[in-house]
Design an enzyme around this catalytic site. Structure first.
Site, PDB file in Angstrom:
ATOM      1  N   ARG A 228      16.275 -11.089  -6.817  1.00 42.64           N
ATOM      2  CA  ARG A 228      17.408 -10.160  -6.674  1.00 42.64           C
ATOM      3  C   ARG A 228      18.665 -10.771  -7.264  1.00 42.64           C
ATOM      4  NH1 ARG A 228      15.700 -10.445  -1.047  1.00 42.64           N
ATOM      5  NH2 ARG A 228      14.466  -8.621  -0.487  1.00 42.64           N
ATOM      6  N   ASP A 264      12.581 -14.665 -16.674  1.00 41.37           N
ATOM      7  CA  ASP A 264      11.511 -15.406 -17.369  1.00 41.37           C
ATOM      8  C   ASP A 264      11.580 -16.895 -17.030  1.00 41.37           C
ATOM      9  OD1 ASP A 264      11.307 -12.921 -18.595  1.00 41.37           O
ATOM     10  OD2 ASP A 264      12.260 -13.572 -20.464  1.00 41.37           O
TER      11      ASP A 264
HETATM   12  P1  ADP Z   1      15.449 -10.411 -14.090  1.00 39.67           P
HETATM   13  O1  ADP Z   1      16.055 -11.331 -15.128  1.00 39.67           O
HETATM   14  O2  ADP Z   1      13.971 -10.435 -14.114  1.00 39.67           O
HETATM   15  O3  ADP Z   1      16.079  -9.052 -14.071  1.00 39.67           O
HETATM   16  P2  ADP Z   1      17.076 -11.280 -11.812  1.00 39.67           P
HETATM   17  O4  ADP Z   1      18.294 -10.617 -12.351  1.00 39.67           O
HETATM   18  O5  ADP Z   1      16.713 -11.007 -10.404  1.00 39.67           O
HETATM   19  O6  ADP Z   1      15.744 -11.046 -12.660  1.00 39.67           O
HETATM   20  O7  ADP Z   1      17.321 -12.831 -11.995  1.00 39.67           O
HETATM   21  C1  ADP Z   1      16.292 -13.781 -11.952  1.00 39.67           C
HETATM   22  C2  ADP Z   1      16.809 -15.074 -11.395  1.00 39.67           C
HETATM   23  O8  ADP Z   1      17.923 -15.527 -12.196  1.00 39.67           O
HETATM   24  C3  ADP Z   1      17.378 -14.968  -9.993  1.00 39.67           C
HETATM   25  O9  ADP Z   1      16.353 -15.083  -9.017  1.00 39.67           O
HETATM   26  C4  ADP Z   1      18.334 -16.147  -9.963  1.00 39.67           C
HETATM   27  O10 ADP Z   1      17.625 -17.360  -9.812  1.00 39.67           O
HETATM   28  C5  ADP Z   1      18.903 -16.147 -11.380  1.00 39.67           C
HETATM   29  N1  ADP Z   1      20.159 -15.377 -11.467  1.00 39.67           N
HETATM   30  C6  ADP Z   1      20.339 -14.170 -12.043  1.00 39.67           C
HETATM   31  N2  ADP Z   1      21.636 -13.785 -11.952  1.00 39.67           N
HETATM   32  C7  ADP Z   1      22.281 -14.785 -11.322  1.00 39.67           C
HETATM   33  C8  ADP Z   1      23.660 -15.026 -10.935  1.00 39.67           C
HETATM   34  N3  ADP Z   1      24.624 -14.150 -11.176  1.00 39.67           N
HETATM   35  N4  ADP Z   1      23.952 -16.186 -10.312  1.00 39.67           N
HETATM   36  C9  ADP Z   1      22.993 -17.110 -10.048  1.00 39.67           C
HETATM   37  N5  ADP Z   1      21.696 -16.951 -10.382  1.00 39.67           N
HETATM   38  C10 ADP Z   1      21.330 -15.813 -11.008  1.00 39.67           C
END
Ligand code: ADP
Length: 313
Positions: A228, A264
């Site tokens: 998330r 990823d």
């Molecule tokens: P996807 O890239 O598959 O859409 P997410 O947006 O949930 O997945 O992000 C994947 C992972 O990247 C998160 O679980 C977290 O570890 C990291 N992440 C993404 N956005 C942030 C943020 N703003 N701050 C810190 N970590 C982040």
């Protein structure tokens, strides 16, 4: 969990054109995960293969060489003399907003499960030369329905023979409808040992009637990580006949530059730790650490030197 020593990724890696003057690169969700996993596990017994379709052209050759330099085994790549890799171009407007254009409809990877003979990945699965196979929603979406079924049938045999199946639900509405994705995810999820689920993508496919967790348990997924963004991820896993849960906080990032490949790279950190016998919580922590590093740079693949602080404890 057993200790797989050979994990094969299946998916599409495309040529990337970006910048002014245009520069060549490459990218694709499963390739990003394979590459980061390979970097993190150089000093471990884990071996990482990338299975895809390419041409026999110079660009395809450059991709293979670049992957090999990252320690990725390319023996499962199929090359076709009448095909080329897919291509995408990144355009940046004066406000810095990026848009993406894709030329992937006739990409070589679409032929991977088309031939009457078994593909290199199917042979490797059948002969027990791989312990785990990783694919994403995009890996499925790019295949014809006949090829999707062939891959899922092969994964079903593989799973029954003790192989592990790992899945990231990356959903791209440009490639298929949510109804199609729902059907095929429903076929695949019961085979999945580790599911990496982005909650936003999950809702686009399944709607909000059932939670990711309820569906995971209903479909018999053995381990699920619900990502998330900057919020804590939730890990659900089965152990000793019981269902366990844990929330693991994300890293704080003051300056997010580009969230490309966040999910990823998280998957790579998670698998690196998990496949080396660490707990689900430790694995999620390494996933967060790598993802939080990757999003502080522009582009999907960051310089290897920027990952020096990330180690498998
Ligand atoms: P996807 O890239 O598959 O859409 P997410 O947006 O949930 O997945 O992000 C994947 C992972 O990247 C998160 O679980 C977290 O570890 C990291 N992440 C993404 N956005 C942030 C943020 N703003 N701050 C810190 N970590 C982040």
């Amino acid at each position: 969990m057993t200790h797989p020593i050979h994990i094969a990724f299946f998916g599409e890696c495309m040529i990337e054109l970006s910048g002014l003057p245009l520069k060549k690169g490459f990218g694709g969700d499963t390739l990003n995960t394979a590459l980061y996993l390979s970097r993190l596990t150089q000093r471990t017994p884990l071996s990482v293969s990338y299975a895809t379709g390419l041409g026999k052209d110079a660009l395809s050759q450059q991709l293979i060489e670049a992957w090999q330099q990252e320690g990725i085994n390319t023996s499962l790549v199929e090359q076709y003399s009448d095909k080329l890799p897919g291509l995408y171009m990144v355009e940046t407007d004066p406000q810095g907003e990026r848009s993406f254009m894709y030329w992937r409809d006739s990409a070589a990877v679409k032929s991977y499960f088309l031939n009457a003979e078994l593909s290199k990945l199917e042979q490797a699965m059948k002969q027990g030369r791989v312990d785990a196979v990783y694919l994403s929603g995009i890996s499925l979406a790019i295949l014809s329905d006949v090829c999707k079924k062939r891959l899922i049938d092969a994964l079903s045999d593989f799973s029954q023979a003790g192989g592990q199946v790992m899945f990231d639900n990356n959903f791209r509405p440009q490639l298929w409808t949510s109804e199609q994705a729902k059907y095929w995810y429903g076929q695949l999820l019961p085979l999945v040992d580790i599911a990496l689920i982005t909650e936003d993508d999950d809702q686009l496919v399944w709607g909000a009637d059932e939670s990711v967790e309820q569906r995971s348990v209903r479909l018999g997924c053995k381990e699920t990580v619900i990502k998330r963004g900057c919020e804590p991820c939730k890990v659900i896993w089965q152990q000793g006949g019981e269902t366990h849960h844990a929330y693991v906080s994300a890293e704080q990032v003051a300056n997010v530059v580009d969230t490309c490949a966040a999910g990823d790279s998280f998957a790579a950190g998670y698998l690196a730790a998990r496949l080396n016998g660490q707990s689900a919580e430790a694995a999620a922590a390494l996933g967060h650490q790598l993802a939080s590093t990757v999003i502080q740079f522009s582009g999907a693949i960051i310089p290897k030197s920027e990952m020096a602080h990330l180690t498998l404890s």
